[in-house]
Scaffold this motif. Structure first.
Motif, PDB file in Angstrom:
ATOM      1  N   CYS A 199     -21.950 -22.750   0.182  1.00 53.12           N
ATOM      2  CA  CYS A 199     -23.118 -23.619   0.308  1.00 53.12           C
ATOM      3  C   CYS A 199     -24.395 -22.830   0.014  1.00 53.12           C
ATOM      4  CB  CYS A 199     -23.189 -24.213   1.708  1.00 53.12           C
ATOM      5  SG  CYS A 199     -23.475 -22.981   2.993  1.00 53.12           S
ATOM      6  N   GLU A 200     -25.515 -23.526  -0.001  1.00 53.92           N
ATOM      7  CA  GLU A 200     -26.795 -22.858  -0.253  1.00 53.92           C
ATOM      8  C   GLU A 200     -27.160 -21.899   0.881  1.00 53.92           C
ATOM      9  OE1 GLU A 200     -28.677 -22.672  -2.964  1.00 53.92           O
ATOM     10  OE2 GLU A 200     -27.109 -23.807  -3.954  1.00 53.92           O
ATOM     11  N   GLY A 201     -26.664 -22.172   2.093  1.00 53.34           N
ATOM     12  CA  GLY A 201     -26.895 -21.247   3.203  1.00 53.34           C
ATOM     13  C   GLY A 201     -26.239 -19.901   2.940  1.00 53.34           C
ATOM     14  N   CYS A 202     -25.018 -19.954   2.401  1.00 49.94           N
ATOM     15  CA  CYS A 202     -24.304 -18.716   2.023  1.00 49.94           C
ATOM     16  C   CYS A 202     -25.104 -17.979   0.950  1.00 49.94           C
ATOM     17  CB  CYS A 202     -22.921 -19.036   1.475  1.00 49.94           C
ATOM     18  SG  CYS A 202     -21.803 -19.879   2.608  1.00 49.94           S
ATOM     19  N   ALA A 203     -25.566 -18.723  -0.046  1.00 50.05           N
ATOM     20  CA  ALA A 203     -26.341 -18.118  -1.130  1.00 50.05           C
ATOM     21  C   ALA A 203     -27.603 -17.475  -0.584  1.00 50.05           C
ATOM     22  CB  ALA A 203     -26.677 -19.163  -2.184  1.00 50.05           C
ATOM     23  N   GLY A 204     -28.240 -18.119   0.381  1.00 49.13           N
ATOM     24  CA  GLY A 204     -29.443 -17.565   0.979  1.00 49.13           C
ATOM     25  C   GLY A 204     -29.178 -16.242   1.694  1.00 49.13           C
ATOM     26  N   ARG A 258     -28.671 -13.703  -1.075  1.00 48.30           N
ATOM     27  CA  ARG A 258     -29.953 -13.433  -1.725  1.00 48.30           C
ATOM     28  C   ARG A 258     -30.835 -12.558  -0.838  1.00 48.30           C
ATOM     29  NH1 ARG A 258     -31.182 -18.212  -2.575  1.00 48.30           N
ATOM     30  NH2 ARG A 258     -30.383 -18.346  -4.691  1.00 48.30           N
ATOM     31  N   ASP A 309     -30.284 -14.467  -8.827  1.00 46.59           N
ATOM     32  CA  ASP A 309     -29.983 -15.851  -9.188  1.00 46.59           C
ATOM     33  C   ASP A 309     -28.527 -16.105  -8.839  1.00 46.59           C
ATOM     34  OD1 ASP A 309     -32.554 -16.187 -10.259  1.00 46.59           O
ATOM     35  OD2 ASP A 309     -31.905 -15.385 -12.195  1.00 46.59           O
ATOM     36  N   ASP A 319     -25.257 -18.878  -8.418  1.00 46.71           N
ATOM     37  CA  ASP A 319     -24.582 -20.151  -8.652  1.00 46.71           C
ATOM     38  C   ASP A 319     -23.426 -20.238  -7.651  1.00 46.71           C
ATOM     39  OD1 ASP A 319     -23.958 -22.298 -11.181  1.00 46.71           O
ATOM     40  OD2 ASP A 319     -22.334 -21.827  -9.790  1.00 46.71           O
ATOM     41  N   VAL A 320     -23.606 -21.060  -6.619  1.00 51.69           N
ATOM     42  CA  VAL A 320     -22.624 -21.134  -5.534  1.00 51.69           C
ATOM     43  C   VAL A 320     -21.260 -21.587  -6.062  1.00 51.69           C
ATOM     44  CG1 VAL A 320     -22.031 -22.292  -3.376  1.00 51.69           C
ATOM     45  CG2 VAL A 320     -24.371 -21.523  -3.773  1.00 51.69           C
TER      46      VAL A 320
END
Length: 76
Positions: A18-23, A26, A39, A41-42
């Motif tokens: 998810c975007e939380g993981c990506a955050g 990052r 950059d 891409d999940v």
């Protein structure tokens, strides 16, 4: 120098869902010396890490693996 002109290291990170993981990934990467942005891409797990050129590339490859691991994920 534009962000697109900066050298990059491309890696694949396992386990992001998810975007939380990506955050988390990052934040861990951009807190590392020599890294300006990431950059992510999940769906594919592809991560392009943008370097500022101040740190040796080989050292950063190890630092990227370590930062991703510390965030709870794994570079594959």
């Amino acid at each position: 120098m534009a962000a697109t002109d900066l050298p990059t290291i491309d890696v694949t990170v396992e386990g992001m869902t998810c975007e939380g993981c990506a955050g988390k990934v990052r934040d861990a990467l951009t807190a590392t010396d020599g890294i300006t942005a990431a950059d992510i891409d999940v769906a594919s797990g592809k991560v392009s890490v943008h370097l500022d050129g101040s740190v040796d590339r080989n050292s950063l490859e190890f630092a990227i693996d370590s930062a991703v691991f510390d965030a709870g994920y794994k570079v594959v």
